[in-house]
Design a protein around this motif. Structure first.
Motif, PDB file in Angstrom:
ATOM      1  N   ALA A 136     -20.830 -64.417  25.702  1.00 51.06           N
ATOM      2  CA  ALA A 136     -20.582 -64.346  24.262  1.00 51.06           C
ATOM      3  C   ALA A 136     -21.031 -62.979  23.735  1.00 51.06           C
ATOM      4  N   PHE A 137     -20.900 -62.783  22.446  1.00 47.15           N
ATOM      5  CA  PHE A 137     -21.302 -61.570  21.725  1.00 47.15           C
ATOM      6  C   PHE A 137     -22.708 -61.139  22.181  1.00 47.15           C
ATOM      7  N   SER A 138     -22.784 -60.018  22.919  1.00 41.85           N
ATOM      8  CA  SER A 138     -24.054 -59.561  23.505  1.00 41.85           C
ATOM      9  C   SER A 138     -24.235 -58.079  23.233  1.00 41.85           C
ATOM     10  N   LEU A 139     -25.432 -57.702  22.833  1.00 42.51           N
ATOM     11  CA  LEU A 139     -25.651 -56.306  22.469  1.00 42.51           C
ATOM     12  C   LEU A 139     -27.144 -55.953  22.475  1.00 42.51           C
ATOM     13  N   ASP A 140     -27.432 -54.698  22.139  1.00 39.37           N
ATOM     14  CA  ASP A 140     -28.803 -54.219  21.890  1.00 39.37           C
ATOM     15  C   ASP A 140     -29.719 -54.343  23.106  1.00 39.37           C
ATOM     16  N   ALA A 141     -29.203 -54.055  24.279  1.00 34.68           N
ATOM     17  CA  ALA A 141     -30.055 -54.147  25.472  1.00 34.68           C
ATOM     18  C   ALA A 141     -31.085 -53.024  25.501  1.00 34.68           C
ATOM     19  N   THR A 142     -32.294 -53.379  25.922  1.00 27.09           N
ATOM     20  CA  THR A 142     -33.320 -52.392  26.206  1.00 27.09           C
ATOM     21  C   THR A 142     -33.901 -52.701  27.575  1.00 27.09           C
ATOM     22  N   VAL A 143     -34.602 -51.728  28.132  1.00 28.44           N
ATOM     23  CA  VAL A 143     -35.244 -51.890  29.430  1.00 28.44           C
ATOM     24  C   VAL A 143     -36.700 -51.463  29.298  1.00 28.44           C
ATOM     25  N   PHE A 144     -37.594 -52.237  29.912  1.00 23.60           N
ATOM     26  CA  PHE A 144     -38.991 -51.812  29.956  1.00 23.60           C
ATOM     27  C   PHE A 144     -39.566 -52.086  31.337  1.00 23.60           C
ATOM     28  N   PRO A 203     -34.365 -55.252  20.391  1.00 26.06           N
ATOM     29  CA  PRO A 203     -35.714 -55.280  20.959  1.00 26.06           C
ATOM     30  C   PRO A 203     -36.216 -53.913  21.395  1.00 26.06           C
ATOM     31  N   ALA A 204     -37.540 -53.745  21.342  1.00 23.81           N
ATOM     32  CA  ALA A 204     -38.201 -52.521  21.830  1.00 23.81           C
ATOM     33  C   ALA A 204     -39.610 -52.888  22.266  1.00 23.81           C
ATOM     34  N   VAL A 205     -40.105 -52.249  23.311  1.00 21.76           N
ATOM     35  CA  VAL A 205     -41.403 -52.613  23.885  1.00 21.76           C
ATOM     36  C   VAL A 205     -42.358 -51.426  23.875  1.00 21.76           C
ATOM     37  N   ILE A 206     -43.613 -51.713  23.525  1.00 20.74           N
ATOM     38  CA  ILE A 206     -44.680 -50.715  23.602  1.00 20.74           C
ATOM     39  C   ILE A 206     -45.889 -51.348  24.296  1.00 20.74           C
ATOM     40  N   HIS A 207     -46.514 -50.582  25.180  1.00 23.28           N
ATOM     41  CA  HIS A 207     -47.708 -51.026  25.903  1.00 23.28           C
ATOM     42  C   HIS A 207     -48.953 -50.456  25.235  1.00 23.28           C
ATOM     43  N   HIS A 208     -50.034 -51.244  25.252  1.00 22.36           N
ATOM     44  CA  HIS A 208     -51.310 -50.725  24.745  1.00 22.36           C
ATOM     45  C   HIS A 208     -52.456 -51.592  25.230  1.00 22.36           C
ATOM     46  N   ASP A 209     -53.392 -50.972  25.929  1.00 23.61           N
ATOM     47  CA  ASP A 209     -54.646 -51.623  26.293  1.00 23.61           C
ATOM     48  C   ASP A 209     -54.433 -52.978  26.974  1.00 23.61           C
ATOM     49  N   GLY A 210     -53.547 -52.999  27.972  1.00 25.40           N
ATOM     50  CA  GLY A 210     -53.349 -54.208  28.751  1.00 25.40           C
ATOM     51  C   GLY A 210     -52.427 -55.242  28.136  1.00 25.40           C
ATOM     52  N   LYS A 211     -51.829 -54.907  27.006  1.00 24.17           N
ATOM     53  CA  LYS A 211     -50.915 -55.843  26.370  1.00 24.17           C
ATOM     54  C   LYS A 211     -49.568 -55.166  26.105  1.00 24.17           C
ATOM     55  N   MET A 212     -48.554 -55.989  25.923  1.00 28.44           N
ATOM     56  CA  MET A 212     -47.232 -55.497  25.540  1.00 28.44           C
ATOM     57  C   MET A 212     -46.824 -56.125  24.220  1.00 28.44           C
ATOM     58  N   PHE A 213     -46.194 -55.318  23.418  1.00 27.05           N
ATOM     59  CA  PHE A 213     -45.706 -55.771  22.120  1.00 27.05           C
ATOM     60  C   PHE A 213     -44.201 -55.502  22.067  1.00 27.05           C
ATOM     61  N   LEU A 214     -43.449 -56.549  21.758  1.00 30.44           N
ATOM     62  CA  LEU A 214     -41.999 -56.424  21.679  1.00 30.44           C
ATOM     63  C   LEU A 214     -41.579 -56.615  20.229  1.00 30.44           C
ATOM     64  N   THR A 215     -41.090 -55.560  19.627  1.00 33.15           N
ATOM     65  CA  THR A 215     -40.568 -55.655  18.266  1.00 33.15           C
ATOM     66  C   THR A 215     -39.082 -55.972  18.330  1.00 33.15           C
ATOM     67  N   TYR A 216     -38.571 -56.545  17.260  1.00 34.47           N
ATOM     68  CA  TYR A 216     -37.151 -56.861  17.184  1.00 34.47           C
ATOM     69  C   TYR A 216     -36.763 -56.885  15.718  1.00 34.47           C
ATOM     70  N   SER A 217     -35.469 -56.875  15.466  1.00 34.30           N
ATOM     71  CA  SER A 217     -34.984 -56.867  14.088  1.00 34.30           C
ATOM     72  C   SER A 217     -34.366 -58.210  13.739  1.00 34.30           C
ATOM     73  N   ALA A 218     -34.421 -58.558  12.453  1.00 35.97           N
ATOM     74  CA  ALA A 218     -33.989 -59.876  12.007  1.00 35.97           C
ATOM     75  C   ALA A 218     -33.170 -59.779  10.723  1.00 35.97           C
ATOM     76  N   SER A 219     -32.304 -60.774  10.537  1.00 41.29           N
ATOM     77  CA  SER A 219     -31.425 -60.914   9.367  1.00 41.29           C
ATOM     78  C   SER A 219     -30.311 -59.870   9.360  1.00 41.29           C
ATOM     79  N   GLU A 220     -29.456 -59.940   8.322  1.00 45.24           N
ATOM     80  CA  GLU A 220     -28.308 -59.039   8.277  1.00 45.24           C
ATOM     81  C   GLU A 220     -28.760 -57.605   7.995  1.00 45.24           C
ATOM     82  N   THR A 221     -27.842 -56.655   8.148  1.00 48.53           N
ATOM     83  CA  THR A 221     -28.224 -55.243   8.213  1.00 48.53           C
ATOM     84  C   THR A 221     -28.426 -54.558   6.865  1.00 48.53           C
TER      85      THR A 221
END
Length: 320
Positions: A136-144, A203-221
């Protein structure tokens, strides 16, 4: 040392470039790509500093097809250096079916991604036992990367009617092949993820001090577009969705006082001193002329990422 005076934070940095992605290569050079307003190809620019990217020459390294797959709505490219080669991940539709958006891969074996040849590898390949991904409708791939393994995260719609955009994750076998079956990471649970459309994407990923944080966007543009976040320990089973913690409220949203509307679809990089920087797009006007998707005025902006005492990222327009 980085030239702080030449960098502007939380204001337009590169005009009319949505879904901005910045990659810093092993040689220290910066690469920038983004969706262009015409949605007709993929651009790259390179510079020695973040500040210089805004004025760097932009090269169209790939153009859309005239028909069939990859011929319409070329969206959200990201450039990565993996498995010893350059890869660009992007989404595209078909002129005959413009909403048949699927994830595609380009590969460059040369040293210079701005001048060397890019080869089309076609649609991203799912794992052999996976019957569902990219149907189905697929987009916004990221790699970490985490602990020597690469992971692929993307948005895909499910359901009927308007459908719901969820985020999925899988481990990678190669630059264009997934190793594991998709795992659902997050679906739009909260009201702020359901404005206009029920959406988790970008989605986007950032590492810090042994943890990972994944941000993402929500709702219409439009003005309701905002940024949510998941987090997990680097030592955890990354493919166990129960171990990811989802924030109850957005971590970044519209600020009318500063005239920043609909922030989202971010990526992460570091400045020349190694300080974490969020790259995101936003609008500078509350009222949008026409369909938000085709209004060109989403501009790439920069924000300094601060860290609180608990080691969690703080995304604030005050981070100058």
């Amino acid at each position: 040392m980085s030239d702080e005076k030449s960098l502007k934070y939380n204001e337009p940095w590169i005009l009319q470039r949505a879904d901005p992605y910045v990659y810093r290569h092993t040689d220290g050079s910066y690469y920038f790509t983004a969706s262009v307003p015409a949605y007709d190809g993929i651009v790259l620019r390179r510079a020695g500093t973040l500040a210089e990217l805004s004025g760097a020459e932009e090269v169209m390294v790939w153009k859309k097809h005239e028909s069939g797959p990859m011929s319409y709505h070329i969206w959200a490219p990201e450039i990565h250096y993996l498995f010893g080669k350059w890869y660009i991940y992007f989404a595209g539709g078909e002129a005959e079916d413009i909403w048949k958006i699927r994830p595609y891969v380009l590969e460059c074996s040369g040293d210079d991604p701005l001048t060397d040849e890019w080869v089309e590898l076609g649609k991203m390949k799912r794992a052999a036992e996976d019957e569902f991904s990219f149907e189905a409708f697929s987009l916004d791939a990221t790699v970490f990367e985490n602990k020597g393994e690469y992971y692929y995260v993307w948005a895909e719609k499910v359901g009927v009617g308007k459908m719901i955009s969820n985020l999925y994750i899988a481990k990678m076998e190669s630059g264009n092949q997934l190793k594991t079956v998709q795992v659902l990471l997050t679906t739009p649970d909260y009201d702020w993820e359901r404005k206009g459309f029920w959406v988790n994407e970008g989605p986007a990923v950032i590492h810090h001090d042994g943890k990972m944080f994944l941000t993402y966007s929500a709702s219409e543009t439009g003005v309701d577009y905002c940024v949510g976040m998941l987090s997990i320990d680097e030592d955890a089973d990354i493919l166990d969705p129960r171990l990811w913690k989802k924030e109850r409220y957005p971590v970044l949203k519209t600020c009318e006082k500063l005239g920043i509307y609909g922030p989202g679809h971010n990526s992460f990089t570091v400045d020349e001193d190694g300080n974490d920087v969020m790259v995101y797009h936003a609008r500078t006007e509350a009222e949008i002329n026409g369909d938000p998707l085709y209004n060109p005025n989403r501009h790439a902006m920069l924000m300094k990422v601060k860290w609180d005492e608990a080691g969690r990222p703080v995304f604030s327009y005050e981070n100058k």
